[in-house]
Design an enzyme around this catalytic site. Structure first.
Site, PDB file in Angstrom:
ATOM      1  CD  GLN A 180      54.254  43.133  40.202  1.00 35.90           C
ATOM      2  OE1 GLN A 180      54.489  43.011  41.398  1.00 35.90           O
ATOM      3  NE2 GLN A 180      53.063  42.838  39.681  1.00 35.90           N
ATOM      4  CD  GLN A 182      48.093  41.217  38.815  1.00 35.87           C
ATOM      5  OE1 GLN A 182      48.438  41.777  39.832  1.00 35.87           O
ATOM      6  NE2 GLN A 182      46.870  40.787  38.624  1.00 35.87           N
ATOM      7  N   GLY A 310      51.367  47.186  46.420  1.00 35.17           N
ATOM      8  CA  GLY A 310      51.544  45.834  46.928  1.00 35.17           C
ATOM      9  C   GLY A 310      51.207  44.832  45.855  1.00 35.17           C
ATOM     10  CD  GLU A 312      47.230  40.286  43.789  1.00 36.19           C
ATOM     11  OE1 GLU A 312      47.816  41.360  44.016  1.00 36.19           O
ATOM     12  OE2 GLU A 312      46.521  40.095  42.782  1.00 36.19           O
ATOM     13  CG  ASN A 313      53.800  37.970  44.575  1.00 41.60           C
ATOM     14  OD1 ASN A 313      53.275  37.769  43.488  1.00 41.60           O
ATOM     15  ND2 ASN A 313      54.660  38.965  44.772  1.00 41.60           N
ATOM     16  CG  HIS A 336      44.018  45.704  47.896  1.00 43.61           C
ATOM     17  ND1 HIS A 336      42.910  46.191  47.248  1.00 43.61           N
ATOM     18  CD2 HIS A 336      44.757  45.063  46.947  1.00 43.61           C
ATOM     19  CE1 HIS A 336      42.975  45.877  45.971  1.00 43.61           C
ATOM     20  NE2 HIS A 336      44.096  45.186  45.752  1.00 43.61           N
ATOM     21  CD  GLU A 337      48.279  43.936  47.714  1.00 41.99           C
ATOM     22  OE1 GLU A 337      48.016  42.965  46.984  1.00 41.99           O
ATOM     23  OE2 GLU A 337      48.213  45.120  47.300  1.00 41.99           O
ATOM     24  CG  HIS A 340      44.318  40.291  45.835  1.00 38.98           C
ATOM     25  ND1 HIS A 340      43.456  40.181  44.768  1.00 38.98           N
ATOM     26  CD2 HIS A 340      44.869  41.527  45.745  1.00 38.98           C
ATOM     27  CE1 HIS A 340      43.496  41.313  44.068  1.00 38.98           C
ATOM     28  NE2 HIS A 340      44.341  42.146  44.645  1.00 38.98           N
ATOM     29  CD  GLU A 359      43.542  44.063  41.663  1.00 44.18           C
ATOM     30  OE1 GLU A 359      43.272  44.372  42.840  1.00 44.18           O
ATOM     31  OE2 GLU A 359      44.607  43.491  41.338  1.00 44.18           O
ATOM     32  CG  ASP A 415      51.141  45.802  32.660  1.00 36.11           C
ATOM     33  OD1 ASP A 415      50.609  45.103  33.547  1.00 36.11           O
ATOM     34  OD2 ASP A 415      52.312  45.623  32.271  1.00 36.11           O
ATOM     35  CE1 TYR A 423      43.596  47.620  42.748  1.00 34.11           C
ATOM     36  CE2 TYR A 423      43.543  48.312  40.460  1.00 34.11           C
ATOM     37  CZ  TYR A 423      44.188  47.672  41.501  1.00 34.11           C
ATOM     38  OH  TYR A 423      45.408  47.098  41.298  1.00 34.11           O
ATOM     39  NE  ARG A 597      52.110  52.809  46.169  1.00 34.39           N
ATOM     40  CZ  ARG A 597      51.293  52.980  47.202  1.00 34.39           C
ATOM     41  NH1 ARG A 597      51.754  53.469  48.325  1.00 34.39           N
ATOM     42  NH2 ARG A 597      50.023  52.649  47.101  1.00 34.39           N
ATOM     43  CE  LYS A 599      47.431  55.826  45.077  1.00 31.25           C
ATOM     44  NZ  LYS A 599      47.394  55.735  46.489  1.00 31.25           N
TER      45      LYS A 599
HETATM   46 ZN   LIG Z   1      44.773  44.096  44.115  1.00 22.40          ZN
END
Ligand SMILES: [Zn+2]
Length: 669
Positions: A180, A182, A310, A312-313, A336-337, A340, A359, A415, A423, A597, A599
């Site tokens: 990960q 980002q 998610g 967005e790679n 969403h992804e 991107h 975002e 971060d 968003y 996760r 969130k």
């Molecule tokens: Zn995003």
């Protein structure tokens, strides 16, 4: 990315911690800036020099990486990646004598520069580590080599990698590893210019145990032979935070000719069924904003410990399995992804200060995709939920983090952005522009914007100039410059923000209020049609606490405790904790151990940490859950536990709790 996890309370704490960490930056930088003295500055800086990135040591105004060639070996036993990174360099400053790279916790074995066919050793210095930024790697390159090669290995604690034992996977037989990158974690597994200001193509040769499939954010072949030896090419220029890798027991399940799912064998078919609309989402977005430019679009469903919704790679979205709930109600994550691929991966922010350019635009496009595929009601319901979350977050959020374009000192740790700002407020601003200029005009504007800045990284000021020329001046009298600037540079949500009406959410509010007053639950014929969004709204609008018999009544009717739907669980469990409802404890334990996760789990940890008894329980659960958590998640949980100021546990509410301002049911109008 989908969902920065921070809620208001730990966000403030994190900002404070990051501020302290930034103090270390300046201190640790002092001794080494003195060393290289003879480094003449160019007479004039290029025009892009106004765009800076405080979160990288790289000096892209002097030299830029144009291509990265990786040759890596993945070793599950030592939890390390080792090998070489070779950079093709464009020396913009013909007098520069150093290449500066970002690293974190890397062991640098050797650095060489290429002259003709020869590789010769180069001098380098690795500075002491800064808590947030890692270690600056300064390479002496007096000959300004066209290619430089670094031989290195990662640390088992690399912040951008997670290594899972077989027991933490669905299949239980094969270990799993994923990245990960980002915001600034790519530097923990590849030494590089870790700033979105630099875009590069890449190739990779990766070896792994024979039973491990390896995938990257590149040209993955659905028919690749699984033999432990893989090669990848990413022909489009990407910023470093989109560099991604995963290895483990992954199989492919097609969705369409250009889209599919990679997952552990038991998850592949359910995931492909959940994400069956992916091709429709692609064609919808292409109709709005032009062709998808990345070849294939595949989705990698990760084990439950993935810390985000998610990522967005490019060509290979990384996704949490927690959105696979069987009824496609949470596929806005894929919208969403995928979005991107235009907003972010194609037109990128030039530093995390401008995260809303990624975002906010993506959340706007996501909502348009949802509206197009599932109707305006669903798109509106998702807006209601997000704007209610913003209203809660903004009660405590530092005003500095409420502006779309952040000042350099507002974000010591990249971060630490506010999800409500980047968003939700970001998308809201674009919805405002759409309302004022009309959908047709705004769609044309956005398509032109994506084309104009394709494969570039820009700052907010660049967008503002473009919008003034191509919207405000083109359609005079619709939006003033003052209105535009209020949205972008001021805290809060401007009075000009369009309101969203959701009839279905209004009915949910009515049902909740009726139950609170009468103990009569809505008729099953009514609730049987509710989707995740309506259940979320029903629970979210409850008072701060409920009586035990009320919670029991809801549980008997709706089985919230033990729900497999993480969006409902993340709201229900904190309510049970605040209310002292012990019946939910075993299920809370399973929930917190089952997924990583952030969130979804952080609200429950925060609620538990508020009382002495809950804090003790959270420590007990965390000790068991920690081996399955990503380092990013462990860090968040440890912070909440360490900074807890618990009060004695409440006696279960015997009388109806007063509806405080904090707990007022959110309005849906
Ligand atoms: Zn995003």
């Amino acid at each position: 990315m989908h969902g920065f996890p921070m809620r208001q309370s730990n966000l403030l704490a994190l900002s404070l911690a990051a501020l302290l960490a930034a103090g270390c930056t300046r201190e640790s930088a002092t001794p080494e800036t003195a060393a290289p003295a003879a480094n003449p500055e160019p007479a004039a800086m290029p025009a892009v020099a106004a765009e800076t990135d405080e979160h990288s040591y790289a000096q892209p105004d002097k030299v830029k990486t144009t291509d990265l060639a990786l040759d890596l070996r993945i070793d599950f036993a030592s939890k390390q990646i080792a090998g070489t990174a070779t950079y093709t360099l464009d020396w913009l400053d013909k007098a520069a004598t150093q290449l500066v790279l970002d690293t974190r916790d890397l062991t640098i074995d050797k650095i060489e520069g290429q002259t003709g066919a020869e590789w010769t050793p180069l001098q380098f210095a690795l500075a002491p580590a800064d808590n947030t930024l890692g270690s600056k790697l300064t390479i002496e390159t007096p000959a300004r080599h066209a290619k430089v090669r670094v031989t290195y290995k990662t640390s088992p604690q690399a912040s951008g990698l997670q290594w899972l034992e077989p027991s933490m996977t669905a299949g239980k037989k094969t270990p799993f590893m994923f990245s990960q990158s980002q915001q600034i974690h790519a530097r923990s597994w590849v030494p590089l210019q870790d700033t979105p200001r630099v875009r590069f193509t890449y190739t990779a040769h990766v070896t792994a145990p024979e039973n491990a499939m390896v995938l990257m954010s590149a040209d993955n072949d659905p028919n690749a032979a699984r033999d432990g030896d893989y090669t990848f090419t990413m022909p489009q220029k990407i910023p470093s935070y989109l560099l991604a890798i995963a290895a483990g027991d992954m199989v492919f399940e097609p969705i369409s000719a250009r889209a599919g799912v990679w997952a552990e064998p038991s998850m592949a078919k359910p995931a492909a069924a959940e994400f069956a609309d992916t091709e429709k989402m692609m064609t919808t977005t292409e109709t709005l904003y032009g062709p998808y430019r990345w070849g294939r679009y595949d989705i990698l469903v990760l084990p439950p410990s993935f810390p985000y919704g998610g990522m967005e790679n490019p060509r290979l979205t990384f996704a949490t399995p927690t959105v696979i709930v069987g009824d496609q109600s949470l596929v806005s994550l894929i919208a969403h992804e995928l979005a991107h691929s235009w907003s972010g991966n194609l037109v990128t922010f030039s530093s995390a200060k401008d995260a809303w350019l990624n975002e906010g635009f993506t959340s706007y496009v996501e909502n348009r995709i949802i509206e197009s595929l599932y109707g305006k009601e669903r798109a509106d319901m998702e807006n209601v939920i997000e704007r209610n979350e913003l209203a809660v977050e903004y009660k405590e959020l530092d005003p500095k983090l409420q502006a779309l374009a952040l000042k350099p000192d507002a974000l010591p740790d990249p971060d630490g952005s506010s999800s409500a700002t980047v968003y939700t407020k970001g998308a809201w601003f674009l919805q405002f522009l759409e309302e004022r200029f009309g959908r047709d005009n705004f769609d044309a504007f956005l398509r032109g914007y994506f084309d104009h800045y394709a494969f570039q990284s820009i700052a907010t000021a660049t967008f503002v100039d473009y919008a003034k020329a191509n919207l405000l001046a083109k359609y005079p009298g619709k939006v003033t410059e003052a209105e535009l600037e209020e949205w972008i540079y001021q805290p809060g949500v401007p009075a000009s923000a369009p309101k969203v009406q959701s009839q279905r959410m209004g009915l949910v509010d009515a049902a909740r209020l009726a139950w609170l007053g009468s103990h009569k639950l809505p008729l099953p014929a009514f609730t049987s049609k509710w989707t995740t969004q309506e259940w979320v709204h029903f629970v979210e609008g409850m008072p701060e606490t409920l009586k035990l018999e009320q919670l029991k009544q809801l549980d008997d009717a709706y089985k919230f405790t033990g729900t497999a739907n993480g969006e409902i669980a993340q709201r229900w469990y904190p309510l049970t904790v605040r209310s002292g409802y012990a019946d939910a404890r075993p299920a809370i334990g399973e929930f917190l151990q089952g997924i990583g996760r952030r969130k979804l789990i952080m609200p429950t940890y925060e609620a538990l940490a508020a009382t002495t008894d809950g804090l003790a329980f959270s420590k007990e659960i965390y000790a068991k859950a920690k081996p399955g958590y990503h380092p990013i998640t462990s860090g968040s949980v440890e912070k909440v536990i360490a900074e807890a100021k618990p009060k004695p546990s409440p006696a279960p509410a015997a009388t109806p709790a007063p509806v405080t301002d904090d707990a007022a049911p959110p309005a849906s109008g």
